[in-house]
Design an enzyme around this catalytic site. Structure first.
Site, mmCIF file in Angstrom:
data_model
loop_
_atom_site.group_PDB
_atom_site.id
_atom_site.type_symbol
_atom_site.label_atom_id
_atom_site.label_comp_id
_atom_site.label_asym_id
_atom_site.label_seq_id
_atom_site.Cartn_x
_atom_site.Cartn_y
_atom_site.Cartn_z
ATOM 1 N N TYR A 47 35.665 -20.325 12.895
ATOM 2 C CA TYR A 47 34.725 -20.810 12.493
ATOM 3 C C TYR A 47 35.347 -21.269 11.441
ATOM 4 C CZ TYR A 47 31.038 -21.302 15.398
ATOM 5 O OH TYR A 47 30.049 -21.829 16.184
ATOM 6 N N GLU A 49 33.002 -24.330 9.242
ATOM 7 C CA GLU A 49 31.900 -24.432 8.928
ATOM 8 C C GLU A 49 32.035 -25.693 7.443
ATOM 9 O OE1 GLU A 49 29.467 -22.083 11.383
ATOM 10 O OE2 GLU A 49 27.920 -23.729 11.550
ATOM 11 N N ASP A 193 33.195 -50.430 14.017
ATOM 12 C CA ASP A 193 33.794 -49.325 15.101
ATOM 13 C C ASP A 193 34.401 -49.979 15.613
ATOM 14 O OD1 ASP A 193 33.507 -47.690 17.052
ATOM 15 O OD2 ASP A 193 32.001 -47.662 17.779
ATOM 16 N N THR A 219 36.872 -43.926 17.466
ATOM 17 C CA THR A 219 37.945 -42.750 17.906
ATOM 18 C C THR A 219 38.993 -42.527 18.114
ATOM 19 O OG1 THR A 219 37.711 -43.707 19.987
ATOM 20 C CG2 THR A 219 36.387 -42.967 20.420
ATOM 21 N N LYS A 222 42.191 -42.971 22.144
ATOM 22 C CA LYS A 222 42.351 -44.905 22.765
ATOM 23 C C LYS A 222 43.327 -45.407 22.302
ATOM 24 C CE LYS A 222 36.843 -45.650 23.578
ATOM 25 N NZ LYS A 222 35.979 -44.920 23.089
ATOM 26 N N ARG A 228 41.274 -36.564 21.911
ATOM 27 C CA ARG A 228 39.293 -37.064 21.971
ATOM 28 C C ARG A 228 39.007 -36.274 20.639
ATOM 29 N NH1 ARG A 228 37.211 -39.360 26.271
ATOM 30 N NH2 ARG A 228 39.407 -39.278 27.240
HETATM 31 N N1 DSN Z 1 33.173 -45.112 27.241
HETATM 32 C C1 DSN Z 1 33.900 -45.829 26.034
HETATM 33 C C2 DSN Z 1 35.041 -46.787 26.666
HETATM 34 O O1 DSN Z 1 35.427 -46.887 27.276
HETATM 35 O O2 DSN Z 1 35.243 -48.159 26.391
HETATM 36 C C3 DSN Z 1 33.345 -46.177 24.888
HETATM 37 O O3 DSN Z 1 32.627 -45.053 24.560
#
Ligand code: DSN
Length: 426
Positions: A47, A49, A193, A219, A222, A228
């Site tokens: 933990y 925080e 974003d 994110t 990707k 993730r």
């Molecule tokens: N689920 C993601 C995508 O496939 O683009 C976006 O959050």
């Protein structure tokens, strides 16, 4: 080690699925083995925080080190001044950012979900559309390009507090300078974003939003090819414009408001094992190998778009500047749903996707979204893109033929056998 056979057998099947299929989901990728293994480390037990050097628990000296490393590395990647690496996902990053700068009922302006936008950019089924008064811009029907004129008109009329740029199914560059001018005219903040193209921005293959956007979220799994998770970044920190003071009477910095909005605002204990994996991934992004990979992503996307166009597929906006493309299947008389389901049977994985001005429901859709980050990580090059498009086309052109399906299934397996995935796991 004693293992839960039932679960590990299922995981093995998932590994086999990933190894033998052609992965074209634009938001997916394959992490390096070290990134994946770091996610299964002892820091999951901890933990923590708070933030490095200011935690609510003892024993945080080592998670402090990895979290600080992750922060320092991602700041180096994007040449930016502020990073919060704790968001559990892109959606959490967006939720925290909005909590930091908005009050419930405040107006936001984002790209419509049905035009390629994202749930967290104001969709009525998402917190962003429930807590805030969401307004939208779209893309032009003729060109498929973001309708900046509409963005400006809505911004002038509604005076939103936040304009969001970025998308999950948009294949073109963004004009960040123009968006900032529109935002300045309306008195709005701008948030980019960059969840989808982040890796291409990190390697300077696409324009950077940092000069013009107050906030950047992403994110990490990707095109950044990390574990993730999510991140919040700022090019430059600034004194908060809401006049908040700390106990000594100093104006609060925006970074402080964002940190507080992540924890304790929207999250509890950070996933320190994932943050360790983020630190590793961010280190990988700083290598020449990652730049070579990202350049190949762009080349593969170009090659794939060309191959689709040659076979008379209609790509929205006519092509791509990034790692993905959105294909309108209406001229082929196939729904996105049918295409996804049939290709899935051939172990070609992608997702159905609404196209702009779609006349079918989001559960059926007229389109598919195709992305190349994952197959590029597998080692595929431009000539493979033609092969992949050919396999897709043969299935779609004879969508009810079990003979074609069986034949393509075999070819997909043979093709992917040439590009080993995680051989160390055998
Ligand atoms: N689920 C993601 C995508 O496939 O683009 C976006 O959050």
């Amino acid at each position: 080690m004693q293992k839960d056979k039932e679960v590990f057998d299922i995981i093995k099947k998932e590994l086999e699925r990933q190894r033998t299929g052609i992965e074209l989901i634009a938001s997916e990728n394959f992490t390096s083995l070290q990134v994946m293994q770091a996610m299964g480390n002892v820091m999951t037990n901890k933990y923590a925080e708070g933030y490095p050097g200011r935690r609510y628990y003892g024993g945080c000296e080592f998670v402090d080190e990895t979290e600080q490393l992750a922060i320092d590395r991602i700041k180096q990647v994007f040449k930016c001044d502020y990073a919060n690496v704790q968001p559990h996902s892109g959606a959490q990053a967006n939720a925290a950012l909005m909590l930091a700068i908005l009050k419930p009922g405040d107006k936001i302006l984002g790209l419509d979900l049905s035009m390629g936008g994202h749930l967290t950019h104001g969709s009525p089924v998402n917190f962003s559309g429930k807590l805030y008064d969401a307004h939208f811009y779209g893309v032009e029907k003729e060109t498929g390009l973001v309708n900046y004129k509409q963005m400006e008109e809505v911004a002038e009329k509604e005076k939103p507090k936040l304009i969001i740029c970025g998308a999950s199914a948009y294949s073109r560059e963004w004009d960040y300078k123009r968006i900032r001018t529109i935002a300045d005219g309306a008195g709005a903040f701008v948030m980019a974003d960059i969840a989808h193209p982040a890796g291409l921005i990190a390697t300077e293959l696409l324009d950077s939003p940092f000069e013009y956007c107050h906030f950047v979220t992403s994110t990490t799994h990707k095109t950044l090819r990390g574990p993730r998770g999510g991140i919040i970044l700022m090019g430059k920190d600034f004194e908060n414009p809401f006049g908040l003071k700390d106990m000594k009477g100093n104006a609060r910095m925006m970074s402080n408001l964002i940190d507080m909005a992540v924890f304790p605002g929207t999250q509890g204990g950070p996933l320190e094992h994932v943050i360790a994996a983020k630190a590793i991934a961010f280190g990988e992004i700083l290598t020449d190998d990652f730049t070579i990979y990202s350049k190949q992503v762009l080349q593969n996307a170009q090659a794939m778009a060309t191959a689709f166009v040659k076979k008379d597929y209609h790509i929205i906006s006519g092509g791509t500047d990034n790692h993905l493309m959105l294909i309108d299947l209406r001229n082929k008389n196939i729904s996105g749903k049918k295409a996804q389901e049939t290709l899935d049977k051939a172990h070609i994985t992608l997702n159905k996707n609404a196209v702009p001005y779609d006349d079918k429901s989001p559960f059926v859709t007229s389109g598919i979204r195709v992305g190349v980050p994952a197959i590029t990580t597998r080692g595929m090059k431009e000539n493979d893109m033609e092969t992949v498009v050919d396999l897709i086309d043969r299935i779609l052109m004879d969508i009810d033929s079990s003979t074609i399906l069986e034949k393509v299934q075999g070819e997909v397996k043979d093709l992917m056998g040439q590009y080993p995935l995680y051989p160390e796991l055998d």
